[in-house]
Design a protein around this motif. Structure first.
Motif, PDB file in Angstrom:
ATOM      1  N   ILE A  59      18.147  81.885  64.169  1.00 31.51           N
ATOM      2  CA  ILE A  59      19.323  82.757  64.186  1.00 31.51           C
ATOM      3  C   ILE A  59      19.699  83.151  62.766  1.00 31.51           C
ATOM      4  CG2 ILE A  59      21.763  82.908  64.811  1.00 31.51           C
ATOM      5  CD1 ILE A  59      21.153  80.798  67.013  1.00 31.51           C
ATOM      6  N   ALA A  60      19.691  82.145  61.884  1.00 28.70           N
ATOM      7  CA  ALA A  60      20.064  82.412  60.495  1.00 28.70           C
ATOM      8  C   ALA A  60      19.137  83.450  59.870  1.00 28.70           C
ATOM      9  CB  ALA A  60      20.025  81.123  59.692  1.00 28.70           C
ATOM     10  N   GLU A  61      17.855  83.288  60.120  1.00 25.55           N
ATOM     11  CA  GLU A  61      16.896  84.218  59.520  1.00 25.55           C
ATOM     12  C   GLU A  61      17.113  85.627  60.057  1.00 25.55           C
ATOM     13  OE1 GLU A  61      12.054  84.675  58.943  1.00 25.55           O
ATOM     14  OE2 GLU A  61      12.884  83.028  60.134  1.00 25.55           O
ATOM     15  N   GLN A  62      17.233  85.714  61.373  1.00 24.86           N
ATOM     16  CA  GLN A  62      17.433  87.016  62.017  1.00 24.86           C
ATOM     17  C   GLN A  62      18.681  87.720  61.488  1.00 24.86           C
ATOM     18  OE1 GLN A  62      15.386  88.382  64.272  1.00 24.86           O
ATOM     19  NE2 GLN A  62      16.659  90.198  64.592  1.00 24.86           N
ATOM     20  N   MET A  63      19.724  86.950  61.258  1.00 22.33           N
ATOM     21  CA  MET A  63      20.999  87.551  60.857  1.00 22.33           C
ATOM     22  C   MET A  63      21.167  87.610  59.350  1.00 22.33           C
ATOM     23  SD  MET A  63      23.622  86.159  63.721  1.00 22.33           S
ATOM     24  CE  MET A  63      24.793  87.433  63.265  1.00 22.33           C
ATOM     25  N   GLU A  64      20.158  87.176  58.643  1.00 25.66           N
ATOM     26  CA  GLU A  64      20.223  87.145  57.187  1.00 25.66           C
ATOM     27  C   GLU A  64      21.464  86.404  56.713  1.00 25.66           C
ATOM     28  OE1 GLU A  64      19.496  91.509  56.662  1.00 25.66           O
ATOM     29  OE2 GLU A  64      17.810  90.758  55.454  1.00 25.66           O
ATOM     30  N   THR A  65      21.611  85.205  57.257  1.00 22.92           N
ATOM     31  CA  THR A  65      22.717  84.359  56.836  1.00 22.92           C
ATOM     32  C   THR A  65      22.153  82.947  56.671  1.00 22.92           C
ATOM     33  OG1 THR A  65      24.959  83.652  57.394  1.00 22.92           O
ATOM     34  CG2 THR A  65      23.436  83.911  59.213  1.00 22.92           C
ATOM     35  N   LYS A  66      23.014  81.970  56.412  1.00 22.71           N
ATOM     36  CA  LYS A  66      22.546  80.613  56.168  1.00 22.71           C
ATOM     37  C   LYS A  66      22.691  79.746  57.419  1.00 22.71           C
ATOM     38  CE  LYS A  66      21.671  81.761  52.096  1.00 22.71           C
ATOM     39  NZ  LYS A  66      20.310  81.838  51.576  1.00 22.71           N
ATOM     40  N   PRO A  67      21.789  78.785  57.594  1.00 22.70           N
ATOM     41  CA  PRO A  67      21.860  77.910  58.767  1.00 22.70           C
ATOM     42  C   PRO A  67      23.229  77.244  58.923  1.00 22.70           C
ATOM     43  CG  PRO A  67      19.798  77.567  57.624  1.00 22.70           C
ATOM     44  CD  PRO A  67      20.590  78.508  56.779  1.00 22.70           C
ATOM     45  N   SER A  68      23.854  76.901  57.831  1.00 28.89           N
ATOM     46  CA  SER A  68      25.147  76.220  57.949  1.00 28.89           C
ATOM     47  C   SER A  68      26.204  77.145  58.568  1.00 28.89           C
ATOM     48  CB  SER A  68      25.615  75.723  56.585  1.00 28.89           C
ATOM     49  OG  SER A  68      25.665  76.765  55.655  1.00 28.89           O
ATOM     50  N   SER A  69      26.086  78.429  58.282  1.00 30.10           N
ATOM     51  CA  SER A  69      27.018  79.379  58.893  1.00 30.10           C
ATOM     52  C   SER A  69      26.776  79.450  60.400  1.00 30.10           C
ATOM     53  CB  SER A  69      26.840  80.773  58.286  1.00 30.10           C
ATOM     54  OG  SER A  69      26.931  80.714  56.892  1.00 30.10           O
ATOM     55  N   VAL A  70      25.513  79.370  60.772  1.00 28.44           N
ATOM     56  CA  VAL A  70      25.167  79.423  62.192  1.00 28.44           C
ATOM     57  C   VAL A  70      25.749  78.208  62.917  1.00 28.44           C
ATOM     58  CG1 VAL A  70      23.286  79.431  63.865  1.00 28.44           C
ATOM     59  CG2 VAL A  70      23.072  80.735  61.742  1.00 28.44           C
ATOM     60  N   THR A  71      25.634  77.058  62.302  1.00 27.09           N
ATOM     61  CA  THR A  71      26.198  75.845  62.904  1.00 27.09           C
ATOM     62  C   THR A  71      27.696  76.010  63.162  1.00 27.09           C
ATOM     63  OG1 THR A  71      24.581  74.467  61.767  1.00 27.09           O
ATOM     64  CG2 THR A  71      26.540  73.371  62.608  1.00 27.09           C
ATOM     65  N   ASP A  72      28.396  76.491  62.144  1.00 28.31           N
ATOM     66  CA  ASP A  72      29.839  76.728  62.308  1.00 28.31           C
ATOM     67  C   ASP A  72      30.117  77.623  63.509  1.00 28.31           C
ATOM     68  OD1 ASP A  72      30.378  75.203  60.115  1.00 28.31           O
ATOM     69  OD2 ASP A  72      30.807  76.867  58.767  1.00 28.31           O
ATOM     70  N   MET A  73      29.409  78.743  63.550  1.00 26.59           N
ATOM     71  CA  MET A  73      29.659  79.700  64.625  1.00 26.59           C
ATOM     72  C   MET A  73      29.250  79.131  65.983  1.00 26.59           C
ATOM     73  SD  MET A  73      30.965  82.542  65.511  1.00 26.59           S
ATOM     74  CE  MET A  73      31.172  83.719  64.189  1.00 26.59           C
ATOM     75  N   ALA A  74      28.180  78.361  66.000  1.00 25.48           N
ATOM     76  CA  ALA A  74      27.730  77.760  67.261  1.00 25.48           C
ATOM     77  C   ALA A  74      28.844  76.904  67.864  1.00 25.48           C
ATOM     78  CB  ALA A  74      26.479  76.916  67.024  1.00 25.48           C
ATOM     79  N   LYS A  75      29.512  76.151  67.014  1.00 27.82           N
ATOM     80  CA  LYS A  75      30.617  75.325  67.501  1.00 27.82           C
ATOM     81  C   LYS A  75      31.737  76.180  68.062  1.00 27.82           C
ATOM     82  CE  LYS A  75      29.929  71.571  64.182  1.00 27.82           C
ATOM     83  NZ  LYS A  75      30.333  71.121  62.844  1.00 27.82           N
ATOM     84  N   LYS A  76      32.035  77.242  67.329  1.00 28.57           N
ATOM     85  CA  LYS A  76      33.133  78.096  67.774  1.00 28.57           C
ATOM     86  C   LYS A  76      32.816  78.763  69.117  1.00 28.57           C
ATOM     87  CE  LYS A  76      34.844  81.238  64.884  1.00 28.57           C
ATOM     88  NZ  LYS A  76      35.300  82.566  64.398  1.00 28.57           N
ATOM     89  N   LEU A  77      31.591  79.267  69.217  1.00 26.01           N
ATOM     90  CA  LEU A  77      31.197  79.945  70.451  1.00 26.01           C
ATOM     91  C   LEU A  77      31.123  78.960  71.618  1.00 26.01           C
ATOM     92  CD1 LEU A  77      28.476  82.384  69.051  1.00 26.01           C
ATOM     93  CD2 LEU A  77      30.816  82.936  69.742  1.00 26.01           C
ATOM     94  N   ALA A  78      30.726  77.732  71.320  1.00 25.20           N
ATOM     95  CA  ALA A  78      30.690  76.704  72.367  1.00 25.20           C
ATOM     96  C   ALA A  78      32.111  76.413  72.856  1.00 25.20           C
ATOM     97  CB  ALA A  78      30.024  75.440  71.832  1.00 25.20           C
ATOM     98  N   ASP A  79      33.054  76.315  71.919  1.00 20.32           N
ATOM     99  CA  ASP A  79      34.457  76.104  72.289  1.00 20.32           C
ATOM    100  C   ASP A  79      34.949  77.210  73.208  1.00 20.32           C
ATOM    101  OD1 ASP A  79      34.670  73.813  70.842  1.00 20.32           O
ATOM    102  OD2 ASP A  79      35.726  74.700  69.138  1.00 20.32           O
ATOM    103  N   LYS A  80      34.492  78.415  72.943  1.00 18.93           N
ATOM    104  CA  LYS A  80      34.927  79.561  73.739  1.00 18.93           C
ATOM    105  C   LYS A  80      34.147  79.691  75.041  1.00 18.93           C
ATOM    106  CE  LYS A  80      36.889  82.586  70.247  1.00 18.93           C
ATOM    107  NZ  LYS A  80      37.185  84.015  70.013  1.00 18.93           N
ATOM    108  N   GLY A  81      33.183  78.827  75.241  1.00 18.36           N
ATOM    109  CA  GLY A  81      32.426  78.856  76.489  1.00 18.36           C
ATOM    110  C   GLY A  81      31.344  79.911  76.552  1.00 18.36           C
ATOM    111  N   LEU A  82      30.939  80.415  75.407  1.00 19.40           N
ATOM    112  CA  LEU A  82      29.929  81.478  75.409  1.00 19.40           C
ATOM    113  C   LEU A  82      28.512  80.957  75.232  1.00 19.40           C
ATOM    114  CD1 LEU A  82      32.062  83.914  73.278  1.00 19.40           C
ATOM    115  CD2 LEU A  82      31.302  84.359  75.605  1.00 19.40           C
ATOM    116  N   VAL A  83      28.396  79.781  74.625  1.00 18.58           N
ATOM    117  CA  VAL A  83      27.058  79.201  74.441  1.00 18.58           C
ATOM    118  C   VAL A  83      27.061  77.713  74.783  1.00 18.58           C
ATOM    119  CG1 VAL A  83      26.539  80.806  72.549  1.00 18.58           C
ATOM    120  CG2 VAL A  83      27.376  78.505  72.017  1.00 18.58           C
ATOM    121  N   HIS A  84      25.879  77.226  75.116  1.00 15.91           N
ATOM    122  CA  HIS A  84      25.651  75.785  75.193  1.00 15.91           C
ATOM    123  C   HIS A  84      25.192  75.340  73.820  1.00 15.91           C
ATOM    124  CE1 HIS A  84      25.919  76.006  79.514  1.00 15.91           C
ATOM    125  NE2 HIS A  84      24.973  76.913  79.544  1.00 15.91           N
ATOM    126  N   TYR A  85      25.790  74.281  73.346  1.00 24.18           N
ATOM    127  CA  TYR A  85      25.376  73.807  72.018  1.00 24.18           C
ATOM    128  C   TYR A  85      25.488  72.302  71.940  1.00 24.18           C
ATOM    129  CZ  TYR A  85      25.717  72.716  67.045  1.00 24.18           C
ATOM    130  OH  TYR A  85      25.560  72.154  65.812  1.00 24.18           O
TER     131      TYR A  85
END
Lengths: 224, 224
Positions: free
Chosen positions: B34-60
């Motif tokens: 995800i990080a590579e595709q979005m040209e961002t850093k893995p740590s940013s992806v982790t942060d967002m993964a948690k947020k999206l999981a809280d919102k019920g949009l992803v399994h994480y």
DNA sequence: ACAAATTTTTAGATTTGCCTAAATTTATTT
DNA sequence: AAATAAATTTAGGCAAATCTAAAAATTTGT
């Protein structure tokens, strides 16, 4: 030398608001006025004023209010141009009513693509006015201020063509729709009530009684 | 019970990326991918993964990657629907070329107005495919996966109609334009070079020699 | 299987745009 | 021209989205 393409949405909204509050005439706009208009706090406005001043978009001196620089004015006109062209697009091509367009145009005006807005302009055949009768700035920032006056300022027997609205809120526009009032309609003042300044008018064939509040939000172009 | 209307642009972009990387099949997608595709850093992806999981949009689950929930998939399809409809609009109504549409559609896909996108859909006469041949999900998230194969997989003498591209980058699309390759064109494989897998093809009337790299980014629908 | 390499997460900063509360400046009254 | 009121700014904080650097977990290679 600020590149207009790197403005944030928030910056653009401030510039637009300052323009609408008259900050283009080098008459500075008060911090509080901007805050109220944008439904934000004066301290936030101060922060942004500094940032926009750094970018060369506004003149700002502590406690003296904010006014747009030449670049700021150009920027404002470009945003307003986009807003109004999108409004025309929504009404003419997608059958939105004139009370529905504002909210969506508020979003669309921030899309960054010169080609896009020029093509929309072309698709619409280069309209000069938006659905509320407001002039659309040309690419180089020029626009015609149409001579018009408030319906409430006409004397009895005077008449003209409805060319714009001052209030563009959905409730007002819906009221106009419901009563058959629209841009291009012919209006004549039949009678003015001294007591409450309400008006008896003729619109196209039918007659209508409207409050001062309504009449003072409708622009007409008087006939000769 | 997440309201799709309150998603930020960034959240929407993550959801879309996870979908494209295949996270809809409950096969989780790696943080790094995800990080590579979005040209961002893995740590940013982790942060967002948690947020999206809280919102019920992803399994994480930590270290286990991310996949979309049912709501996440619906959300992704709705964004992709908007993206592709805008692409069709830009090409069909505003004469954009197919290499120009992506960047603008990336912005337009985030406009929040159900009425707007439905009206655009109607204006375009409910298209099923975008300018690159990719299917447009319907309002309820359904779409047809057209059967198609890579031109590079056809045998000699086989032929079909060009129905899509895999690579949608501007340089590739411009190359296709320059060589008269477009959706709907008839293509026949005349000869395959064993050495470098390059192809000699007939496209409409003319003949053309193309590299494997090109052929492996072009989809055709084989004729019976 | 265990050491090395890779992937992923955590911790702590940064920037933008906003807020509250307190301090300061300007404007208005009397 | 003080005193009071109003407007504005400063100071300090917060949330979102990102980053870097270091720590932890997982995977791989032999």
């Amino acid at each position: 030398m600020t590149n207009l393409f790197l403005m944030t949405r928030s910056e653009e909204n401030y510039i637009k608001t300052i323009f609408h509050l008259g900050g283009s005439d080098s008459v500075p706009v008060a911090t509080n006025a901007i805050a109220e208009q944008m439904e934000t706090k004066p301290s936030s406005v101060t922060d942004m004023a500094k940032k926009l001043a750094d970018k060369g978009l506004v003149h700002y001196k502590k406690y003296q209010g904010v006014s747009l620089t030449e670049i700021g004015i150009k920027t404002a006109l470009s945003i307003i141009r986009k807003h109004r062209l999108w409004e025309v697009f929504l009404v003419k091509k997608l059958d939105f009513t004139w009370d529905e367009v504002h909210e969506v145009a508020e979003q669309l005006e921030h899309i960054k693509s010169e080609k896009l807005i020029d093509k929309i302009d072309e698709l619409l055949d280069f309209p000069k006015y938006d659905p509320h009768g407001d002039p659309i700035p040309s690419k180089d920032g020029k626009f015609m201020v149409r001579d018009k006056e408030l319906l409430s300022d006409l004397e009895v027997k005077a008449g003209g063509v409805c060319v714009g609205v001052k209030d563009t809120s959905a409730p007002f526009l819906k009221f106009l729709d419901k009563n058959g009032i629209a841009l291009g309609k012919t209006i004549e003042v039949l009678e003015k009530e001294d007591f409450d300044q309400s008006l008896h008018i003729k619109i196209d064939q039918s007659e209508l009684h409207i409050s001062h509040q309504i009449a003072s939000n409708l622009y007409v172009k008087k006939n000769n």
